[in-house]
Design a protein around this motif. Structure first.
Motif, PDB file in Angstrom:
ATOM      1  N   VAL A 297      55.976 -46.658  -5.682  1.00 23.57           N
ATOM      2  CA  VAL A 297      54.452 -46.919  -6.251  1.00 23.57           C
ATOM      3  C   VAL A 297      54.758 -48.280  -7.292  1.00 23.57           C
ATOM      4  CG1 VAL A 297      52.960 -46.068  -8.313  1.00 23.57           C
ATOM      5  CG2 VAL A 297      53.670 -44.702  -5.983  1.00 23.57           C
ATOM      6  N   THR A 298      53.910 -48.862  -7.105  1.00 23.38           N
ATOM      7  CA  THR A 298      54.104 -50.206  -8.211  1.00 23.38           C
ATOM      8  C   THR A 298      53.335 -50.067  -9.371  1.00 23.38           C
ATOM      9  OG1 THR A 298      53.913 -51.912  -6.271  1.00 23.38           O
ATOM     10  CG2 THR A 298      53.611 -52.759  -8.238  1.00 23.38           C
ATOM     11  N   VAL A 299      54.282 -50.399 -10.461  1.00 25.07           N
ATOM     12  CA  VAL A 299      53.573 -50.216 -11.903  1.00 25.07           C
ATOM     13  C   VAL A 299      53.448 -51.543 -12.320  1.00 25.07           C
ATOM     14  CG1 VAL A 299      53.496 -49.029 -14.298  1.00 25.07           C
ATOM     15  CG2 VAL A 299      54.450 -47.768 -12.208  1.00 25.07           C
ATOM     16  N   THR A 300      52.491 -52.267 -12.877  1.00 25.04           N
ATOM     17  CA  THR A 300      52.362 -53.433 -13.318  1.00 25.04           C
ATOM     18  C   THR A 300      51.389 -53.468 -14.528  1.00 25.04           C
ATOM     19  OG1 THR A 300      52.089 -56.050 -12.715  1.00 25.04           O
ATOM     20  CG2 THR A 300      50.737 -54.330 -11.897  1.00 25.04           C
ATOM     21  N   GLY A 301      51.543 -54.935 -15.298  1.00 28.16           N
ATOM     22  CA  GLY A 301      50.570 -55.028 -16.578  1.00 28.16           C
ATOM     23  C   GLY A 301      51.245 -54.710 -17.835  1.00 28.16           C
ATOM     24  N   GLY A 302      50.404 -53.922 -18.829  1.00 28.83           N
ATOM     25  CA  GLY A 302      50.967 -53.698 -19.977  1.00 28.83           C
ATOM     26  C   GLY A 302      52.071 -52.771 -20.063  1.00 28.83           C
ATOM     27  N   VAL A 303      53.110 -52.825 -19.539  1.00 27.99           N
ATOM     28  CA  VAL A 303      54.184 -51.713 -19.442  1.00 27.99           C
ATOM     29  C   VAL A 303      55.326 -52.133 -19.928  1.00 27.99           C
ATOM     30  CG1 VAL A 303      52.986 -50.034 -17.942  1.00 27.99           C
ATOM     31  CG2 VAL A 303      54.410 -51.710 -17.020  1.00 27.99           C
ATOM     32  N   ASN A 304      56.234 -51.391 -20.440  1.00 27.08           N
ATOM     33  CA  ASN A 304      57.694 -52.119 -20.713  1.00 27.08           C
ATOM     34  C   ASN A 304      58.439 -52.337 -19.543  1.00 27.08           C
ATOM     35  OD1 ASN A 304      57.207 -51.732 -23.690  1.00 27.08           O
ATOM     36  ND2 ASN A 304      57.299 -49.567 -23.354  1.00 27.08           N
ATOM     37  N   SER A 305      58.544 -51.710 -18.612  1.00 25.39           N
ATOM     38  CA  SER A 305      59.208 -52.070 -17.495  1.00 25.39           C
ATOM     39  C   SER A 305      58.363 -52.187 -16.210  1.00 25.39           C
ATOM     40  CB  SER A 305      60.433 -50.967 -17.219  1.00 25.39           C
ATOM     41  OG  SER A 305      61.122 -51.108 -18.255  1.00 25.39           O
ATOM     42  N   VAL A 306      57.858 -53.459 -15.748  1.00 20.39           N
ATOM     43  CA  VAL A 306      57.137 -53.514 -14.572  1.00 20.39           C
ATOM     44  C   VAL A 306      58.092 -53.492 -13.186  1.00 20.39           C
ATOM     45  CG1 VAL A 306      55.909 -55.320 -13.158  1.00 20.39           C
ATOM     46  CG2 VAL A 306      55.504 -55.080 -15.521  1.00 20.39           C
ATOM     47  N   GLY A 307      57.602 -52.937 -12.399  1.00 14.23           N
ATOM     48  CA  GLY A 307      58.605 -52.622 -11.214  1.00 14.23           C
ATOM     49  C   GLY A 307      57.780 -51.882 -10.045  1.00 14.23           C
ATOM     50  N   LYS A 308      58.781 -51.276  -9.199  1.00 10.48           N
ATOM     51  CA  LYS A 308      58.301 -50.493  -8.191  1.00 10.48           C
ATOM     52  C   LYS A 308      59.289 -49.322  -8.182  1.00 10.48           C
ATOM     53  CE  LYS A 308      56.818 -53.687  -4.717  1.00 10.48           C
ATOM     54  NZ  LYS A 308      57.218 -54.484  -3.144  1.00 10.48           N
ATOM     55  N   TYR A 309      58.704 -48.123  -8.055  1.00 15.94           N
ATOM     56  CA  TYR A 309      59.105 -46.804  -8.341  1.00 15.94           C
ATOM     57  C   TYR A 309      59.178 -45.940  -7.079  1.00 15.94           C
ATOM     58  CZ  TYR A 309      59.789 -48.749 -12.911  1.00 15.94           C
ATOM     59  OH  TYR A 309      59.861 -49.574 -14.097  1.00 15.94           O
ATOM     60  N   ALA A 310      60.213 -45.153  -6.890  1.00 19.56           N
ATOM     61  CA  ALA A 310      60.115 -44.352  -5.518  1.00 19.56           C
ATOM     62  C   ALA A 310      59.074 -43.260  -5.766  1.00 19.56           C
ATOM     63  CB  ALA A 310      61.369 -43.342  -5.480  1.00 19.56           C
ATOM     64  N   TYR A 311      58.377 -43.136  -4.760  1.00 14.57           N
ATOM     65  CA  TYR A 311      57.215 -42.305  -4.646  1.00 14.57           C
ATOM     66  C   TYR A 311      57.831 -40.965  -4.608  1.00 14.57           C
ATOM     67  CZ  TYR A 311      53.727 -39.421  -2.287  1.00 14.57           C
ATOM     68  OH  TYR A 311      52.914 -38.319  -1.995  1.00 14.57           O
ATOM     69  N   GLN A 312      56.862 -39.931  -5.456  1.00 15.86           N
ATOM     70  CA  GLN A 312      57.302 -38.508  -5.430  1.00 15.86           C
ATOM     71  C   GLN A 312      55.993 -37.935  -5.154  1.00 15.86           C
ATOM     72  OE1 GLN A 312      60.027 -36.667  -5.861  1.00 15.86           O
ATOM     73  NE2 GLN A 312      61.322 -38.638  -5.932  1.00 15.86           N
ATOM     74  N   PRO A 313      55.666 -37.105  -4.000  1.00 16.13           N
ATOM     75  CA  PRO A 313      54.691 -36.213  -4.113  1.00 16.13           C
ATOM     76  C   PRO A 313      54.278 -35.628  -5.164  1.00 16.13           C
ATOM     77  CG  PRO A 313      56.242 -35.905  -2.193  1.00 16.13           C
ATOM     78  CD  PRO A 313      57.124 -36.729  -3.283  1.00 16.13           C
ATOM     79  N   GLY A 314      52.862 -35.479  -5.250  1.00 11.92           N
ATOM     80  CA  GLY A 314      52.000 -34.539  -6.173  1.00 11.92           C
ATOM     81  C   GLY A 314      52.132 -34.909  -7.746  1.00 11.92           C
ATOM     82  N   LYS A 315      52.515 -36.213  -7.868  1.00 12.90           N
ATOM     83  CA  LYS A 315      52.569 -36.805  -9.173  1.00 12.90           C
ATOM     84  C   LYS A 315      51.359 -37.454  -9.721  1.00 12.90           C
ATOM     85  CE  LYS A 315      56.724 -35.256  -9.904  1.00 12.90           C
ATOM     86  NZ  LYS A 315      57.186 -34.057 -10.876  1.00 12.90           N
ATOM     87  N   THR A 316      50.947 -37.541 -10.938  1.00 16.50           N
ATOM     88  CA  THR A 316      49.721 -38.449 -11.354  1.00 16.50           C
ATOM     89  C   THR A 316      50.577 -39.743 -11.927  1.00 16.50           C
ATOM     90  OG1 THR A 316      49.856 -37.255 -13.465  1.00 16.50           O
ATOM     91  CG2 THR A 316      48.312 -36.418 -11.546  1.00 16.50           C
ATOM     92  N   TYR A 317      49.410 -40.559 -12.609  1.00 15.85           N
ATOM     93  CA  TYR A 317      49.846 -41.849 -13.027  1.00 15.85           C
ATOM     94  C   TYR A 317      50.895 -41.703 -14.027  1.00 15.85           C
ATOM     95  CZ  TYR A 317      47.198 -41.417 -17.492  1.00 15.85           C
ATOM     96  OH  TYR A 317      46.557 -41.151 -18.596  1.00 15.85           O
ATOM     97  N   GLU A 318      50.893 -40.758 -15.011  1.00 17.08           N
ATOM     98  CA  GLU A 318      51.791 -40.405 -16.232  1.00 17.08           C
ATOM     99  C   GLU A 318      53.186 -40.692 -15.766  1.00 17.08           C
ATOM    100  OE1 GLU A 318      49.127 -38.346 -15.791  1.00 17.08           O
ATOM    101  OE2 GLU A 318      48.203 -38.048 -17.520  1.00 17.08           O
ATOM    102  N   TYR A 319      53.381 -39.922 -14.565  1.00 20.23           N
ATOM    103  CA  TYR A 319      54.763 -39.754 -14.140  1.00 20.23           C
ATOM    104  C   TYR A 319      55.269 -41.412 -13.868  1.00 20.23           C
ATOM    105  CZ  TYR A 319      58.640 -39.138 -10.878  1.00 20.23           C
ATOM    106  OH  TYR A 319      59.859 -39.259 -10.377  1.00 20.23           O
ATOM    107  N   TYR A 320      54.593 -42.251 -13.228  1.00 15.43           N
ATOM    108  CA  TYR A 320      55.212 -43.495 -13.007  1.00 15.43           C
ATOM    109  C   TYR A 320      55.045 -44.422 -14.308  1.00 15.43           C
ATOM    110  CZ  TYR A 320      54.746 -41.611  -8.374  1.00 15.43           C
ATOM    111  OH  TYR A 320      54.806 -40.969  -7.306  1.00 15.43           O
TER     112      TYR A 320
END
Length: 512
Positions: A412-435
């Protein structure tokens, strides 16, 4: 009674002495016969009516008048004890035995006659022509010509045709093909003393393979061409033959290369000549049978015939393995079955899918007259139907269909106004807060009010409450004043107000 017992014991003792010879050898240029061989040959000769009395035979005769060893010389006039002479020329073993027994019984009506072949004759024949070397060869009366000749052929010998000149000078030609194919054993005769066998060079040797009933290499007669090769020798086309695609590769002795031509079945009505070493191939309709393909995220070790994963002996199937960064598109080919539905095909071959298969976003590329047609198919609904929606709009697959299975990349890609932009391993059943947490939270200098935008791999917008799928993008908005957005906004507002006031003042002046 005593007399008969004496005769019986005499026969037994005489037979034992006759056969219990030391194992001596009779050597020739190619064969070595032992006394054991002679016993076996005598047994074979006694079991058939094809053994012809031969010069050199030794027979044993026992009756009330005595015991005798009778030999046959080249005159074939055989003296039987002191009772008479029998002309054995041309007689088979049983006929000769009947004549001897009749002669004995006519003189000794109550005699118990025992007459048998003790040692079959070994004799010489001469082999010449296209053989390894011209030579004299030892044989016996129940060896056929083909059995002897196969030991002396060269690469250029005719393995079909030969001739025999008998001891009296008569020459006769033979065709072994008629013997092996038609069972005409008059074309593969037994050998006789003094025979000379002549083997010619091969004229034409042609190979035929593919969809015929008798593929092989055949030696053709001078008048025989392609039609005879297919129907007379290869026994005709099989039901799978492509009769309008007869491939003939002609050998060119000048270049040493093959030049290929193609013919139809109707062409066989006219003579199509063949040269020595030509090759004929009849292709199969199975070779052009329509197929369908499955490409992309499928297991390359899947056997499309056995419908299972085939592993090497030292391989272990790794369960749960995923592909995070696919480097190749695997391609499987299946035989097309007309009328088979997509659902049936998928269920039959469900083992070909891997954990990285994006089943929901699969699609079919179908060849059209003007352009290809793209048909989306949710294979996930076929394999894992939900309780709410068990229906699937099924349809028949067609020849040359390409079923494309995209890869699902498990991040899952997290980008924009976060402290560590990057790609993170997918985990089933998680919402955006987890990433967002994996990205070390929002960057408060860039993001106000935890404002985010979530899209799936296809760009579809998702709500904050959605479960995050693989390949989703979570974008934290950069909406902080420190990002420079406030001052341009104020400047724009002041400019707008100034423009409005100026315009209003101009209107008032004009109205006065």
């Amino acid at each position: 009674m005593k007399r008969k017992l004496y005769i019986f014991f005499f026969i037994v003792i005489f037979s034992t002495l006759l056969y219990a010879e030391t194992e001596t050898s009779i050597s020739t240029s190619s064969t070595s016969f032992t006394s054991t061989d002679n016993i076996k040959k005598a047994q074979v000769a006694a079991a058939t009516n094809e053994y012809i009395v031969t010069a050199g035979d030794i027979y044993s005769l026992v009756y009330s008048g005595g015991s005798f060893s009778i030999s046959v010389d080249s005159t074939y006039r055989v003296r039987v004890a002191h009772l008479g002479i029998i002309n054995a020329k041309g007689l088979n073993l049983q006929e000769f035995k009947n004549k001897v027994e009749t002669l004995i019984l006519s003189n000794y009506p109550t005699s118990g006659v025992q007459f048998f072949l003790a040692n079959p004759a070994q004799f010489h024949v001469f082999v010449k022509g296209e053989v390894s070397s011209a030579q004299t060869v030892e044989t016996w009366a129940l060896e056929r010509a083909s059995s002897l000749l196969k030991r002396y052929y060269t690469n250029y010998s005719s393995t079909r045709l030969f001739s025999i000149v008998s001891e009296n000078g008569k020459k006769k030609s033979y065709d072994l093909f008629k013997a092996t194919r038609e069972g005409d054993f008059s074309q593969d005769p037994y050998l006789r003393p003094g025979d000379t066998i002549i083997v010619p060079k091969i004229d034409r040797k042609v190979e035929i393979s593919g969809e015929v009933f008798r593929p092989g290499t055949y030696e053709l007669l001078p008048s025989e061409e392609l039609s005879e090769l297919i129907f007379n020798y290869a026994d005709g086309f099989t039901p799978f033959a492509q009769k309008n695609n007869i491939e003939v590769s002609h050998f060119n002795p000048t270049t040493g290369l093959y030049e290929t031509s193609y013919h139809k079945e109707t062409d066989l009505l006219t003579a199509i000549p063949l040269n020595s070493y030509d090759k004929v191939y009849i292709s199969s309709v199975k070779d052009i049978k329509p197929v369908i393909y499955v490409e992309g995220a499928v297991n390359s070790k899947y056997d499309t015939i056995k419908k299972e994963i085939i592993l090497a002996e030292d391989e272990v199937l790794s369960m749960g393995e995923v592909v995070s960064s696919p480097t190749s598109m695997n391609k499987l080919q299946f035989e097309y079955s007309e009328g088979k539905s997509l659902v049936t095909f998928i269920l039959e071959n469900s083992a070909m899918f891997i954990n990285s298969s994006d089943l929901e976003n699969a699609y079919i590329i179908r060849r059209g007259e003007n352009s290809d047609e793209f048909i989306p198919v949710d294979i996930g609904k076929i394999l894992y139907p939900s309780k709410k929606d068990k229906s699937f709009s099924d349809f028949a697959i067609k020849a040359d269909d390409r079923i494309i299975i995209p890869y699902t990349q498990y991040y899952v890609t997290v980008t924009g106004g976060v402290n560590s932009v990057g790609k993170y391993a997918y985990q089933p059943g998680k919402t955006y807060e987890y990433y967002i947490n994996l990205a070390n939270g929002f960057n408060l200098d860039e993001n106000l009010f935890n404002s985010i935008k979530i899209t799936d791999k296809n760009g579809k917008k998702l709500s904050k409450k959605s479960e995050i799928p693989p390949e989703a993008v979570i974008y934290a908005s950069r909406n902080s004043p420190k990002n420079g957005w406030l001052i341009p906004l104020i400047t724009s507002i002041i400019t707008f107000i100034t423009t409005c006031l100026t315009f209003y003042g101009t209107i008032i002046s004009l109205s006065k």
